[in-house]
Enzyme design. Structure first.
Site, PDB file in Angstrom:
ATOM      1  N   GLU A   1      28.665  67.516  20.769  1.00  0.00           N
ATOM      2  CA  GLU A   1      29.190  67.419  19.572  1.00  0.00           C
ATOM      3  C   GLU A   1      29.603  65.829  19.739  1.00  0.00           C
ATOM      4  O   GLU A   1      30.302  65.480  20.099  1.00  0.00           O
ATOM      5  CB  GLU A   1      29.624  68.148  18.154  1.00  0.00           C
ATOM      6  CG  GLU A   1      29.027  68.988  18.481  1.00  0.00           C
ATOM      7  CD  GLU A   1      29.495  69.979  17.594  1.00  0.00           C
ATOM      8  OE1 GLU A   1      28.981  70.767  16.550  1.00  0.00           O
ATOM      9  OE2 GLU A   1      30.931  69.746  16.554  1.00  0.00           O
TER      10      GLU A   1
ATOM     11  N   CYS B   1      38.648  65.223  12.345  1.00  0.00           N
ATOM     12  CA  CYS B   1      39.597  65.286  14.364  1.00  0.00           C
ATOM     13  C   CYS B   1      39.806  66.645  15.094  1.00  0.00           C
ATOM     14  O   CYS B   1      40.242  67.794  13.286  1.00  0.00           O
ATOM     15  CB  CYS B   1      40.429  64.518  14.056  1.00  0.00           C
ATOM     16  SG  CYS B   1      41.689  64.595  15.092  1.00  0.00           S
TER      17      CYS B   1
END
EC number: 2.1.1.192
Length: 362
Positions: free
Chosen positions: A100, A350
């Site tokens: 990703e 994150c």
């Protein structure tokens, strides 16, 4: 005069090679050095998909290249769009694994968060990628092709959908994996990204993040003119051991000493990343300890409110607590920022990158 060449049995991906390595490859094929530089000037043009398009190369050499090599692309990525404009790409690799990559647009820039490994071996307890386990390193081409694919996506995006420029302006190695555990391939990818005939990014717009692989930090600083980010997340060994098993190998004081001696330009500063975890590392006392421990390190500090992930026990503190932590550091004359979380609704923030296939298995 063209030399007789024996065709290699196994073709190589030319996007795994830096310009210097392309020169060596051309010479092994009996060509002058400048042919390698010519190849580099073609490989990263978005419209070029075949050696026959490299029209300043002799036909016999183009045939020789096709017999001995190829150059890869990422086609047909899985694309998810967040409400805030972030875009998450899922790229299926040649062996079936998926990585990703996240595009974070702002009015003046487009930051691309790229992966360096399939999964991650570091097992940070707050990170979804760490829960995947480690599968393998990405090759230089698999790293660079993430940037190429995002570049092509932006170039084809309708103008009314663009939030920032129509190109990738910044690259951060903060996706899946620990970049310094794949140092050779990361260094090659940086060489390609910063090569004028490659993707022509300046090193000041590239950041490599590490959880603290001290043994490889100095070499990164010596060989790559890029920014360094340190995933710190704690101010004492007991807490960091619990959050980040790497601390058992490279304790906090050893890591900070490596930061003090890290080779970097005069105006450069290390970015310390600090995920705020409620009741674990967010007290005023810990803020004061952090201020003391970072003395003599040219740095700035990024406070990251924790992005809660399914199956993980951590919570983000309230903004009042985070602001108190920030104020203590600012009073100690540090540049401190609170990172705005982006892409949470598509699990692109994150610590949230983990492919669905692996998440379902874990």
């Amino acid at each position: 005069m063209q030399e007789e060449i024996t065709t290699n049995r196994e073709k190589i991906d030319l996007k795994n090679l830096s310009q210097d390595q392309l020169v060596e490859f051309a010479e092994k094929l009996g060509q002058p050095a400048f042919r390698g530089r010519q190849i580099m000037s073609w490989l990263y043009r978005p419209e070029v998909r075949d050696f026959e398009q490299m029209t300043d190369l002799a036909k016999v050499f183009r045939k020789l290249l096709a017999e001995n090599s190829f150059f890869s692309h990422f086609d047909d990525p899985i694309i998810e769009r967040a409400k805030d404009g972030c875009v998450k790409f899922g790229f299926r690799l040649h062996d079936g694994h998926v990585i990703e990559t996240v595009l974070i647009p702002e009015p003046d820039r487009n930051t691309l968060c790229i992966s360096s490994q399939v999964g991650c071996a570091m097992k940070c307890t707050f990170c979804m990628t760490g829960g995947m386990g480690f599968t393998r390193n990405l090759t230089p081409s698999e790293i660079v092709n993430q940037v190429c694919a995002a570049r092509d996506f932006l170039a084809n995006e309708p103008a009314d959908k663009l939030i920032g420029p129509d190109r990738v302006t910044n690259v951060v190695y903060m996706g899946m994996g620990e970049p310094l555990n794949n140092l050779e391939n990361v260094l090659t990818s940086i060489s390609i990204l910063t090569e004028q005939k490659g993707l022509d990014l300046t090193g000041r717009r590239i950041t490599v993040s590490t959880c603290g692989i001290v043994a490889n930090m100095a070499r990164l600083g010596q060989e790559a003119p890029v920014n360094l980010a340190i995933s710190l997340h704690a101010v004492d060994d007991k807490t960091r051991d619990m959050l980040m098993p790497v601390n058992n190998r490279y304790p906090l004081d050893e890591l900070l000493e490596a930061c003090r001696t890290y080779p970097m330009g005069k105006r450069r500063r290390i970015m310390f990343e600090y995920i705020m975890l409620a009741g674990i590392n967010d007290s005023d006392t810990e803020a004061r300890t952090l201020a003391r421990k970072l003395q003599e390190i040219p740095c700035k500090i990024n406070l990251i409110p924790y992005n809660e992930s399914p199956g993980l026990p951590y919570k983000s503190p309230g903004m009042k607590r985070i602001l108190s932590f920030q104020n203590i550091l600012r009073e100690a004359n540090y540049s401190v920022f609170i990172r705005n979380s982006r892409g949470e609704d598509i699990a692109a923030a994150c610590g949230q990158l983990a492919t669905d296939e692996t998440t379902k298995q874990s």
